[in-house]
Motif scaffolding. Structure first.
Motif, mmCIF file in Angstrom:
data_model
loop_
_atom_site.group_PDB
_atom_site.id
_atom_site.type_symbol
_atom_site.label_atom_id
_atom_site.label_comp_id
_atom_site.label_asym_id
_atom_site.label_seq_id
_atom_site.Cartn_x
_atom_site.Cartn_y
_atom_site.Cartn_z
ATOM 1 N N LEU A 229 0.842 -1.188 0.000
ATOM 2 C CA LEU A 229 0.000 0.000 0.000
ATOM 3 C C LEU A 229 0.878 1.240 0.000
ATOM 4 N N ARG A 230 0.553 2.177 -0.902
ATOM 5 C CA ARG A 230 1.280 3.450 -0.983
ATOM 6 C C ARG A 230 0.285 4.571 -0.767
ATOM 7 N N VAL A 231 0.601 5.447 0.167
ATOM 8 C CA VAL A 231 -0.304 6.556 0.463
ATOM 9 C C VAL A 231 0.458 7.869 0.386
ATOM 10 N N THR A 232 -0.277 8.922 0.103
ATOM 11 C CA THR A 232 0.306 10.258 0.111
ATOM 12 C C THR A 232 -0.499 11.135 1.044
ATOM 13 N N ILE A 233 0.151 12.087 1.666
ATOM 14 C CA ILE A 233 -0.508 13.020 2.573
ATOM 15 C C ILE A 233 -0.766 14.318 1.814
ATOM 16 N N PRO A 234 -2.027 14.634 1.517
ATOM 17 C CA PRO A 234 -2.313 15.871 0.782
ATOM 18 C C PRO A 234 -1.761 17.084 1.529
ATOM 19 N N GLN A 235 -1.138 17.989 0.766
ATOM 20 C CA GLN A 235 -0.550 19.192 1.356
ATOM 21 C C GLN A 235 -1.025 20.402 0.558
ATOM 22 N N PRO A 236 -2.206 20.918 0.890
ATOM 23 C CA PRO A 236 -2.766 22.024 0.105
ATOM 24 C C PRO A 236 -1.920 23.284 0.129
ATOM 25 N N GLY A 237 -1.026 23.386 1.105
ATOM 26 C CA GLY A 237 -0.184 24.577 1.169
ATOM 27 C C GLY A 237 0.944 24.605 0.173
ATOM 28 N N GLY A 238 1.203 23.462 -0.482
ATOM 29 C CA GLY A 238 2.199 23.453 -1.544
ATOM 30 C C GLY A 238 3.590 23.019 -1.148
ATOM 31 N N MET A 239 3.803 22.630 0.113
ATOM 32 C CA MET A 239 5.120 22.132 0.500
ATOM 33 C C MET A 239 5.402 20.811 -0.209
ATOM 34 N N GLU A 240 6.674 20.572 -0.500
ATOM 35 C CA GLU A 240 7.032 19.361 -1.241
ATOM 36 C C GLU A 240 6.907 18.114 -0.370
ATOM 37 N N SER A 241 7.244 18.238 0.918
ATOM 38 C CA SER A 241 7.209 17.058 1.780
ATOM 39 C C SER A 241 7.083 17.484 3.232
ATOM 40 N N LEU A 242 6.773 16.502 4.078
ATOM 41 C CA LEU A 242 6.697 16.722 5.518
ATOM 42 C C LEU A 242 7.916 16.111 6.200
#
Length: 261
Positions: A229-242
């Motif tokens: 399973l591959r998931v992504t964390i939506p980042q509406p602020g536009g940062m590339e990563s957490l």
């Protein structure tokens, strides 16, 4: 309660050597817990330390006296402030250090519940924060593969805020050995910023093996190839990563939310 007054004292020399070297801590199988919070957490969860060292001044504080009162007096030593300073890794810290033996754990034969896998996470603060989030979420098992920072180092312990004593933490676990112990229903899950399903749309209600990768390189090829399973964390602020610790907290508490629902 005994007093140490000389830097030539054998116990003091041992503590100083451990305080100055994470490698020495690892080889000895011991950890140093500095401060009242870690001392209290250890006493509640694990029992008596091997040794407790306190400054003469800290015993004037009610909280410190209460903690020391729960420790066998034969295990307690007092130190002058000047000598204690060479054991402390904290600026303006409280004068208390516990010497404890690191738990010796045997890998579970089968893993059928949600767990955390640290894949080369190298920052001590990140590892401590991930452990703290895992403990708060009720995860019991954390596996550190080679290349991950030593989980029982003083910096990780401080960042973990007592989480170590609520978890089973396995270090230097080879990836192939770990995957062979995961039940098929425990899905290896990674975060992936490209083409993965948004975490809020993914089914996280079952047991998962969360893999958190290196701060720079991310998850290693082995886990990418074995991810179910591959998931992504939506980042509406536009940062590339957490930050990896922040990403881990988002992931495991979204799983908690779905399981609660």
């Amino acid at each position: 309660m005994k007093s140490i007054t000389s830097r030539d004292n054998p116990l003091y020399k041992r503590l100083k050597a451990l305080a100055g070297s994470t490698a020495q801590q690892r080889r000895s199988g011991h950890a140093l817990l500095e401060g009242l919070h870690l001392a209290d957490a250890y006493l509640q969860a694990a029992g008596q330390p091997e040794t407790c060292v306190v400054t003469e001044g800290v015993l004037r504080h009610d909280e410190a006296r209460e903690i020391v009162g729960r420790i066998d007096p034969a295990r307690v030593y007092t130190l002058p402030d000047a000598l204690f300073g060479q054991l402390s890794g904290v600026v303006h810290g409280v004068g208390m250090v516990l010497l404890v033996e690191k738990p010796t754990l045997v890998l579970p034969e089968r893993m059928d519940q949600t767990c955390m896998i640290l894949d080369g996470v190298q920052d001590a603060g990140n590892v401590g924060s991930i452990l703290r989030s895992a403990a708060a979420a009720g995860i019991q098992h954390v596996f550190c593969v080679p290349g991950t920072v030593y989980a029982w180092s003083s910096k990780v312990l401080r960042a973990g805020m007592g989480a170590h004593f609520l978890l089973s933490i396995y270090e230097d676990v080879e990836t192939a050995d770990l995957t062979s112990r995961l039940n098929p229903n425990v899905l290896v899950t990674i975060t992936d910023s490209h083409g993965a399903k948004a975490i809020y749309d993914a089914d996280l209600s079952g047991p998962l093996a969360w893999v958190m990768g290196n701060e720079g390189a991310g998850v290693s090829r082995f886990w990418r190839d074995n991810a179910a399973l591959r998931v992504t964390i939506p980042q509406p602020g536009g940062m590339e990563s957490l930050n990896v610790a922040a990403a881990a907290a988002v992931c495991i508490f979204e799983q908690c939310r779905q399981q609660r629902a």
